[in-house]
Scaffold this motif. Structure first.
Motif, PDB file in Angstrom:
ATOM      1  N   ILE A 263       0.906  -1.621   0.006  1.00 38.76           N
ATOM      2  CA  ILE A 263       0.064  -0.220   0.634  1.00 38.76           C
ATOM      3  C   ILE A 263       1.506   1.233  -0.013  1.00 38.76           C
ATOM      4  N   ILE A 264       1.851   1.695   0.669  1.00 30.77           N
ATOM      5  CA  ILE A 264       2.969   2.710   0.651  1.00 30.77           C
ATOM      6  C   ILE A 264       3.067   2.937  -0.523  1.00 30.77           C
ATOM      7  N   THR A 265       4.324   1.275  -1.257  1.00 29.03           N
ATOM      8  CA  THR A 265       4.832   2.244  -2.231  1.00 29.03           C
ATOM      9  C   THR A 265       4.316   2.097  -3.275  1.00 29.03           C
ATOM     10  N   PHE A 266       2.385   1.936  -3.758  1.00 28.14           N
ATOM     11  CA  PHE A 266       1.622   2.049  -3.915  1.00 28.14           C
ATOM     12  C   PHE A 266       1.290   3.351  -4.327  1.00 28.14           C
ATOM     13  N   THR A 267       1.112   4.119  -3.136  1.00 23.70           N
ATOM     14  CA  THR A 267       0.727   4.992  -2.580  1.00 23.70           C
ATOM     15  C   THR A 267       1.586   5.850  -3.126  1.00 23.70           C
ATOM     16  N   GLY A 268       2.946   6.017  -3.064  1.00 20.40           N
ATOM     17  CA  GLY A 268       3.770   6.917  -3.992  1.00 20.40           C
ATOM     18  C   GLY A 268       3.736   7.336  -5.338  1.00 20.40           C
ATOM     19  N   ALA A 269       3.969   5.841  -5.689  1.00 20.86           N
ATOM     20  CA  ALA A 269       4.057   5.703  -7.750  1.00 20.86           C
ATOM     21  C   ALA A 269       2.429   6.488  -7.844  1.00 20.86           C
ATOM     22  N   PHE A 270       1.273   5.853  -7.162  1.00 17.21           N
ATOM     23  CA  PHE A 270       0.389   6.688  -7.651  1.00 17.21           C
ATOM     24  C   PHE A 270       0.151   7.863  -7.751  1.00 17.21           C
ATOM     25  N   VAL A 271       0.049   8.756  -6.404  1.00 13.24           N
ATOM     26  CA  VAL A 271       0.791  10.204  -6.721  1.00 13.24           C
ATOM     27  C   VAL A 271       1.371  11.118  -7.551  1.00 13.24           C
ATOM     28  N   THR A 272       2.524   9.877  -7.338  1.00 12.24           N
ATOM     29  CA  THR A 272       4.009  10.562  -8.293  1.00 12.24           C
ATOM     30  C   THR A 272       2.900  11.222 -10.300  1.00 12.24           C
ATOM     31  N   TYR A 273       2.192   9.517 -10.544  1.00  9.24           N
ATOM     32  CA  TYR A 273       2.050   9.831 -11.495  1.00  9.24           C
ATOM     33  C   TYR A 273       0.498  10.755 -11.436  1.00  9.24           C
ATOM     34  N   ILE A 274       0.004  11.044 -10.870  1.00 10.87           N
ATOM     35  CA  ILE A 274      -1.617  12.674 -10.580  1.00 10.87           C
ATOM     36  C   ILE A 274      -0.079  13.376 -10.871  1.00 10.87           C
ATOM     37  N   MET A 275       0.428  14.066 -10.216  1.00 10.43           N
ATOM     38  CA  MET A 275       1.608  14.532 -10.215  1.00 10.43           C
ATOM     39  C   MET A 275       2.175  15.132 -11.769  1.00 10.43           C
TER      40      MET A 275
ATOM     41  N   VAL B  43      -0.804   7.621   4.314  1.00 12.12           N
ATOM     42  CA  VAL B  43      -1.738   6.183   4.261  1.00 12.12           C
ATOM     43  C   VAL B  43      -1.240   5.544   5.478  1.00 12.12           C
ATOM     44  N   GLY B  44       0.056   4.866   4.844  1.00  6.32           N
ATOM     45  CA  GLY B  44       0.122   3.943   5.971  1.00  6.32           C
ATOM     46  C   GLY B  44       0.740   3.892   7.082  1.00  6.32           C
ATOM     47  N   PHE B  45       0.450   5.212   7.533  1.00  7.83           N
ATOM     48  CA  PHE B  45       0.254   5.303   9.097  1.00  7.83           C
ATOM     49  C   PHE B  45      -1.711   5.054   8.926  1.00  7.83           C
ATOM     50  N   ILE B  46      -2.104   5.731   8.688  1.00  9.48           N
ATOM     51  CA  ILE B  46      -3.512   5.555   8.913  1.00  9.48           C
ATOM     52  C   ILE B  46      -4.285   4.394   8.927  1.00  9.48           C
ATOM     53  N   ILE B  47      -3.819   3.440   7.792  1.00 12.00           N
ATOM     54  CA  ILE B  47      -4.189   1.789   8.235  1.00 12.00           C
ATOM     55  C   ILE B  47      -3.273   1.114   9.082  1.00 12.00           C
ATOM     56  N   GLY B  48      -2.078   1.555   9.030  1.00  9.56           N
ATOM     57  CA  GLY B  48      -1.596   0.425  10.168  1.00  9.56           C
ATOM     58  C   GLY B  48      -1.864   0.511  11.823  1.00  9.56           C
ATOM     59  N   ARG B  49      -2.314   1.700  12.050  1.00  8.95           N
ATOM     60  CA  ARG B  49      -2.677   2.582  13.070  1.00  8.95           C
ATOM     61  C   ARG B  49      -3.986   2.260  13.267  1.00  8.95           C
ATOM     62  N   TYR B  50      -5.415   2.553  12.807  1.00 13.12           N
ATOM     63  CA  TYR B  50      -6.309   2.555  12.429  1.00 13.12           C
ATOM     64  C   TYR B  50      -7.426   1.756  12.450  1.00 13.12           C
ATOM     65  N   VAL B  51      -6.552   0.750  11.511  1.00 16.68           N
ATOM     66  CA  VAL B  51      -7.198  -0.501  10.500  1.00 16.68           C
ATOM     67  C   VAL B  51      -6.752  -1.478  11.441  1.00 16.68           C
ATOM     68  N   PHE B  52      -5.654  -1.607  11.279  1.00 17.17           N
ATOM     69  CA  PHE B  52      -5.043  -2.946  11.836  1.00 17.17           C
ATOM     70  C   PHE B  52      -4.681  -2.588  13.513  1.00 17.17           C
ATOM     71  N   LYS B  53      -4.553  -1.985  13.504  1.00 16.84           N
ATOM     72  CA  LYS B  53      -4.657  -1.434  15.615  1.00 16.84           C
ATOM     73  C   LYS B  53      -3.386  -1.873  16.099  1.00 16.84           C
ATOM     74  N   ILE B  54      -1.697  -1.356  14.675  1.00 22.40           N
ATOM     75  CA  ILE B  54      -1.035  -1.597  15.405  1.00 22.40           C
ATOM     76  C   ILE B  54       0.246  -0.956  16.310  1.00 22.40           C
ATOM     77  N   ASN B  55       0.530  -1.683  17.152  1.00 22.50           N
ATOM     78  CA  ASN B  55       1.256  -1.173  17.840  1.00 22.50           C
ATOM     79  C   ASN B  55       2.087   0.003  17.719  1.00 22.50           C
ATOM     80  N   TRP B  56       2.101   1.417  17.945  1.00 18.86           N
ATOM     81  CA  TRP B  56       3.251   2.164  17.315  1.00 18.86           C
ATOM     82  C   TRP B  56       4.880   2.193  17.346  1.00 18.86           C
ATOM     83  N   ILE B  57       5.028   1.716  18.158  1.00 23.07           N
ATOM     84  CA  ILE B  57       6.575   0.736  18.296  1.00 23.07           C
ATOM     85  C   ILE B  57       7.171  -0.056  16.651  1.00 23.07           C
ATOM     86  N   VAL B  58       6.583  -0.858  16.678  1.00 26.21           N
ATOM     87  CA  VAL B  58       6.564  -1.573  15.726  1.00 26.21           C
ATOM     88  C   VAL B  58       6.446  -1.091  14.774  1.00 26.21           C
TER      89      VAL B  58
END
Length: 411
Positions: free
Chosen positions: A120-132, A342-357
């Motif tokens: 997701i993180i790498t796709f987001t970067g590529a998608f945004v770059t393409y839009i720009m 995007v990675g933070f929002i999904i990791g933190r609020y969708v996957f509920k991953i502890n901030w340390i990892v």
């Protein structure tokens, strides 16, 4: 006393030690609740690198007669890439060995989530770059491809891009390298700042996160088993590095479109250190070493690594902030910010991953080694590397696929 001042000032060891010294001083300054820490060397390196190239190399460019130091700088940069790779290897090996003890527990709890995050993180970067590129017509697609690899600080991604565009000639390769050089520093800065400010902006209590993390990792008696540990085993440490470089050179064929996939030096040494550190011991080689000793190696290597990044990219980064280079730097900033957000929002609020990892996983998803150092600094915890190591290989695969796609898409 006869001293050649110019030769002394441009000496790579003088430049590195001076930049680290000033960077450490800068890193100790508190800006409210924020301080740069080891990342201070990146900023002092940027400024010193710009000054050295501008005054001791650029005036001689194109001339037949030039001082030896100017010839060296113009040929290999302010600092040789060999120093960059050496400090990078030491840093990654130390971090991997420190984090290896928790790797199996982290993978059992978050494994599939890290795979998804990396893509997701790498796709987001590529998608945004393409839009720009669609917003601003006339951009060079090869440069854009390089900007994407730079924004996500991916040397293997750069290598894949260079290899895949080689059929278009040297000019295409040079544009990829140009884009990478412009995108790299904004990409590094985005991750470093994110590691410092995300907990403040989103109200994350780092100490509470660490308590919960350690409770999860060491909740059973089996988890509390003490492994035999040595102060430092130089032979074992060197073996980790050698085995990692070997792993990084292995190429896996993934079809005619992607061609070959390899982890590169960073990925190889990371996998090697995590794997061997988890195993613990092979014959006379003991990979379970004292955390304080490994911590010193990690801190020393990181300080020099970040400084070298600044020295190598200082001139291109600061002078690119004009003309078309300014827009490419903006693309890199937005690409890097979007990816990690995007990675933070999904990791933190969708996957509920502890901030340390999660902090490590975000840096792994960005394939950002400087970011990993910033995450360790910000959390004061080496266990972030477990998340980094679990996410990195999948993010790297995504990087290579999306890098190749970027310059082939219509605009």
């Amino acid at each position: 006393m006869n001293l050649d001042v110019a030769k002394f000032i441009t000496n790579p060891f003088v430049l590195m030690f001076a930049s680290v010294f000033l960077g450490q001083l800068l890193g100790r300054i508190n800006f409210g609740r924020f301080k740069l820490g080891s990342s201070g060397g990146l900023f002092t390196g940027l400024i010193i690198g710009w000054v050295i190239y501008k005054n001791y190399a650029l005036p001689y460019k194109g001339l037949e007669q030039m001082p030896a130091y100017a010839k060296t700088i113009l040929k290999q940069g302010v600092i040789s890439r060999d120093f960059f790779l050496f400090t990078l290897i030491l840093f990654v090996a130390a971090v991997g060995l420190l984090a290896s003890k928790d790797l199996d527990k982290v993978l059992k709890k978050y494994g599939i989530k890290f795979i998804i995050l990396g893509i997701i993180i790498t796709f987001t970067g590529a998608f945004v770059t393409y839009i720009m590129t669609l917003i601003s017509k006339g951009q060079n697609l090869f440069a854009i491809s390089g900007v994407y690899t730079g924004a996500l600080t991916s040397s293997p991604g750069l290598a894949a891009a260079l290899e895949s565009v080689s059929i278009y000639g040297k000019e295409a390769e040079s544009m990829v390298g140009f884009g990478y050089a412009i995108g790299y520093i904004p990409g590094v800065l985005i991750v470093i700042l994110a590691m410092q400010f995300m907990p403040l902006i989103f109200g994350i209590d780092i100490n509470k996160e660490k308590e919960e993390f350690f409770k999860e990792m060491y909740s059973s008696k089996e988890d509390n088993v003490k492994y035999e540990e040595v102060q430092f085993d130089l032979i074992a440490f060197v073996f980790v590095c050698l085995f990692g470089i070997f792993i990084g050179k292995l190429k896996i064929y993934l079809g005619p479109t992607i061609n070959y996939f390899s982890l590169g030096t960073t990925g190889g040494v990371l996998i090697s250190s995590l794997l061997l550190g988890y195993i613990g011991r092979i014959g006379f080689l003991n990979f379970r070493m004292n955390s304080k000793v490994l911590g010193v190696i990690r801190e020393l290597a990181l300080s020099f690594f970040l400084t070298i990044v600044g020295l190598r990219y200082g001139y291109s980064a600061l002078t690119s902030l004009t003309g078309s280079g300014l827009y490419l730097a903006l693309v890199a900033l937005i690409c890097g910010f979007s990816s990690i957000f995007v990675g933070f929002i999904i990791g933190r609020y969708v996957f509920k991953i502890n901030w340390i990892v999660l902090a490590g996983a975000l840096c792994g998803g960005m394939t950002s080694t400087p970011g990993l150092g910033a995450a360790i600094d910000a959390t004061d915890c080496d266990d972030v590397a477990a998340g980094y190591g679990a996410t990195y290989p999948f993010a790297l695969l995504g990087m290579i696929v999306f890098t190749i796609m970027l310059y082939k898409l219509p605009i």
